[in-house]
Motif scaffolding. Structure first.
Motif, PDB file in Angstrom:
ATOM      1  N   ARG A   1       1.161  -1.361  -0.249  1.00  0.00           N
ATOM      2  CA  ARG A   1      -0.834   0.077  -0.078  1.00  0.00           C
ATOM      3  C   ARG A   1       0.914   1.249   0.624  1.00  0.00           C
ATOM      4  O   ARG A   1       0.062   2.678  -0.057  1.00  0.00           O
ATOM      5  CB  ARG A   1      -0.495  -0.107   1.131  1.00  0.00           C
ATOM      6  N   ASN A   2       2.196   1.358   0.042  1.00  0.00           N
ATOM      7  CA  ASN A   2       2.746   2.954   0.302  1.00  0.00           C
ATOM      8  C   ASN A   2       3.586   3.167  -1.558  1.00  0.00           C
ATOM      9  O   ASN A   2       4.545   1.889  -1.992  1.00  0.00           O
ATOM     10  CB  ASN A   2       4.264   1.860   0.842  1.00  0.00           C
ATOM     11  N   PRO A   3       3.371   4.133  -1.674  1.00  0.00           N
ATOM     12  CA  PRO A   3       3.481   4.509  -3.006  1.00  0.00           C
ATOM     13  C   PRO A   3       4.752   4.318  -3.428  1.00  0.00           C
ATOM     14  O   PRO A   3       5.808   4.020  -4.191  1.00  0.00           O
ATOM     15  CB  PRO A   3       3.615   5.958  -3.031  1.00  0.00           C
ATOM     16  N   GLN A   4       5.884   4.051  -2.740  1.00  0.00           N
ATOM     17  CA  GLN A   4       7.199   4.676  -2.182  1.00  0.00           C
ATOM     18  C   GLN A   4       8.061   2.831  -2.697  1.00  0.00           C
ATOM     19  O   GLN A   4       9.123   3.218  -3.867  1.00  0.00           O
ATOM     20  CB  GLN A   4       8.278   4.425  -1.311  1.00  0.00           C
ATOM     21  N   ALA A   5       7.032   2.001  -2.707  1.00  0.00           N
ATOM     22  CA  ALA A   5       7.004  -0.067  -2.763  1.00  0.00           C
ATOM     23  C   ALA A   5       6.959   0.275  -4.244  1.00  0.00           C
ATOM     24  O   ALA A   5       7.779  -1.046  -4.960  1.00  0.00           O
ATOM     25  CB  ALA A   5       6.275  -0.762  -2.421  1.00  0.00           C
ATOM     26  N   TYR A   6       6.737   0.750  -4.839  1.00  0.00           N
ATOM     27  CA  TYR A   6       6.503   1.092  -6.631  1.00  0.00           C
ATOM     28  C   TYR A   6       7.492   1.840  -7.855  1.00  0.00           C
ATOM     29  O   TYR A   6       7.652   2.757  -7.480  1.00  0.00           O
ATOM     30  CB  TYR A   6       5.351   1.741  -7.130  1.00  0.00           C
ATOM     31  N   ALA A   7       7.942   1.394  -8.095  1.00  0.00           N
ATOM     32  CA  ALA A   7       8.933   2.024  -8.861  1.00  0.00           C
ATOM     33  C   ALA A   7       9.367   2.879 -10.359  1.00  0.00           C
ATOM     34  O   ALA A   7       9.518   3.900 -11.218  1.00  0.00           O
ATOM     35  CB  ALA A   7      10.534   1.021  -9.702  1.00  0.00           C
ATOM     36  N   TYR A   8       7.284   2.111 -11.027  1.00  0.00           N
ATOM     37  CA  TYR A   8       7.218   2.912 -12.501  1.00  0.00           C
ATOM     38  C   TYR A   8       5.865   2.993 -12.514  1.00  0.00           C
ATOM     39  O   TYR A   8       4.679   2.644 -11.283  1.00  0.00           O
ATOM     40  CB  TYR A   8       6.854   1.395 -13.133  1.00  0.00           C
ATOM     41  N   TRP A   9       5.403   4.512 -13.021  1.00  0.00           N
ATOM     42  CA  TRP A   9       4.515   5.406 -12.609  1.00  0.00           C
ATOM     43  C   TRP A   9       3.980   5.302 -14.312  1.00  0.00           C
ATOM     44  O   TRP A   9       4.238   5.906 -14.846  1.00  0.00           O
ATOM     45  CB  TRP A   9       4.206   6.586 -11.729  1.00  0.00           C
ATOM     46  N   GLY A  10       2.260   5.329 -14.060  1.00  0.00           N
ATOM     47  CA  GLY A  10       1.489   5.726 -15.802  1.00  0.00           C
ATOM     48  C   GLY A  10       1.525   7.310 -15.113  1.00  0.00           C
ATOM     49  O   GLY A  10       1.981   7.754 -14.581  1.00  0.00           O
ATOM     50  N   GLN A  11       1.019   8.018 -16.226  1.00  0.00           N
ATOM     51  CA  GLN A  11       0.988   9.620 -16.042  1.00  0.00           C
ATOM     52  C   GLN A  11      -0.079   9.926 -15.263  1.00  0.00           C
ATOM     53  O   GLN A  11      -0.298  11.142 -14.987  1.00  0.00           O
ATOM     54  CB  GLN A  11       0.453  10.130 -17.321  1.00  0.00           C
ATOM     55  N   GLY A  12      -1.482   9.361 -15.330  1.00  0.00           N
ATOM     56  CA  GLY A  12      -3.210   9.373 -14.018  1.00  0.00           C
ATOM     57  C   GLY A  12      -3.868   9.618 -14.880  1.00  0.00           C
ATOM     58  O   GLY A  12      -3.805  10.320 -16.271  1.00  0.00           O
ATOM     59  N   THR A  13      -5.028   9.500 -15.118  1.00  0.00           N
ATOM     60  CA  THR A  13      -6.529   9.724 -15.786  1.00  0.00           C
ATOM     61  C   THR A  13      -7.727  10.425 -14.372  1.00  0.00           C
ATOM     62  O   THR A  13      -7.081   9.545 -13.850  1.00  0.00           O
ATOM     63  CB  THR A  13      -6.432   8.175 -16.394  1.00  0.00           C
ATOM     64  N   GLN A  14      -7.805  11.302 -15.165  1.00  0.00           N
ATOM     65  CA  GLN A  14      -8.781  11.783 -13.808  1.00  0.00           C
ATOM     66  C   GLN A  14     -10.350  11.325 -14.084  1.00  0.00           C
ATOM     67  O   GLN A  14     -10.894  11.072 -14.848  1.00  0.00           O
ATOM     68  CB  GLN A  14      -8.690  13.566 -14.727  1.00  0.00           C
ATOM     69  N   VAL A  15     -10.594  10.797 -12.624  1.00  0.00           N
ATOM     70  CA  VAL A  15     -11.904  10.388 -11.705  1.00  0.00           C
ATOM     71  C   VAL A  15     -12.518  11.352 -11.262  1.00  0.00           C
ATOM     72  O   VAL A  15     -12.311  12.190 -10.510  1.00  0.00           O
ATOM     73  CB  VAL A  15     -12.068   9.353 -11.723  1.00  0.00           C
ATOM     74  N   THR A  16     -13.684  12.139 -11.722  1.00  0.00           N
ATOM     75  CA  THR A  16     -14.831  13.152 -11.286  1.00  0.00           C
ATOM     76  C   THR A  16     -16.228  12.652 -11.081  1.00  0.00           C
ATOM     77  O   THR A  16     -16.533  12.353 -12.097  1.00  0.00           O
ATOM     78  CB  THR A  16     -14.687  14.295 -12.013  1.00  0.00           C
ATOM     79  N   VAL A  17     -16.615  12.258  -9.601  1.00  0.00           N
ATOM     80  CA  VAL A  17     -17.956  11.883  -9.659  1.00  0.00           C
ATOM     81  C   VAL A  17     -18.788  13.265  -8.536  1.00  0.00           C
ATOM     82  O   VAL A  17     -18.488  13.223  -7.616  1.00  0.00           O
ATOM     83  CB  VAL A  17     -17.428  10.660  -8.705  1.00  0.00           C
ATOM     84  N   SER A  18     -19.453  13.107  -9.435  1.00  0.00           N
ATOM     85  CA  SER A  18     -21.080  14.306  -9.673  1.00  0.00           C
ATOM     86  C   SER A  18     -21.992  13.608  -8.589  1.00  0.00           C
ATOM     87  O   SER A  18     -21.889  12.342  -8.661  1.00  0.00           O
ATOM     88  CB  SER A  18     -21.071  15.122 -10.420  1.00  0.00           C
ATOM     89  N   SER A  19     -22.220  14.723  -7.576  1.00  0.00           N
ATOM     90  CA  SER A  19     -23.428  14.459  -6.447  1.00  0.00           C
ATOM     91  C   SER A  19     -24.714  14.345  -6.812  1.00  0.00           C
ATOM     92  O   SER A  19     -24.952  14.876  -7.840  1.00  0.00           O
ATOM     93  CB  SER A  19     -22.822  14.951  -5.245  1.00  0.00           C
TER      94      SER A  19
END
Length: 125
Positions: free
Chosen positions: A107-125
């Motif tokens: 569960r620790n981000p520092q344990a992962y060496a490789y990362w993608g660029q991210g994708t935005q998720v927006t949930v409206s109420s």
């Protein structure tokens, strides 16, 4: 290894999204994969992870029963199926890879060496 996340978007509360992470560059089967998210002003947060064989999965407590992580070793893809989305799920979602993970650090981000660029998720109420 390179990771490319996609599938984010805008959805109403209660809706669903399916995030995909396309992996290239190294032997897919050698890697464990995680999904993380980061909302503005907050730290990056573990969401889910799946081990090499695919039989062991891990989830943030608040997404258990709503999110499912899976991997397709033939297509070199990791997927995060998100159902019953809530406004609190709004964040930038990242996929990450690690060739060596132990349960205590999954569960620790520092344990992962490789990362993608991210994708935005927006949930409206």
């Amino acid at each position: 290894v390179q990771l490319q996340a996609s599938g984010g978007g805008l959805v109403q509360a209660g809706g669903s999204l399916r995030l995909s992470c396309a992996v290239t560059g190294r032997t897919f089967n050698n890697y464990n994969f995680g999904w993380f998210r980061q909302a503005p002003g907050l730290e990056r947060e573990f969401v889910a992870a799946i081990r090499r064989g695919g039989s062991n999965t891990y989830y943030l407590d608040s997404v258990k029963g709503r999110f499912t992580v899976s991997r397709d070793n033939a297509k070199n893809t990791v997927t995060l199926q998100m159902n019953s989305l809530e406004p609190e799920d709004t964040a930038l979602y990242y996929c990450a890879a690690s060739s060596t993970l132990i349960t205590s650090t999954i569960r620790n981000p520092q344990a992962y060496a490789y990362w993608g660029q991210g994708t935005q998720v927006t949930v409206s109420s």
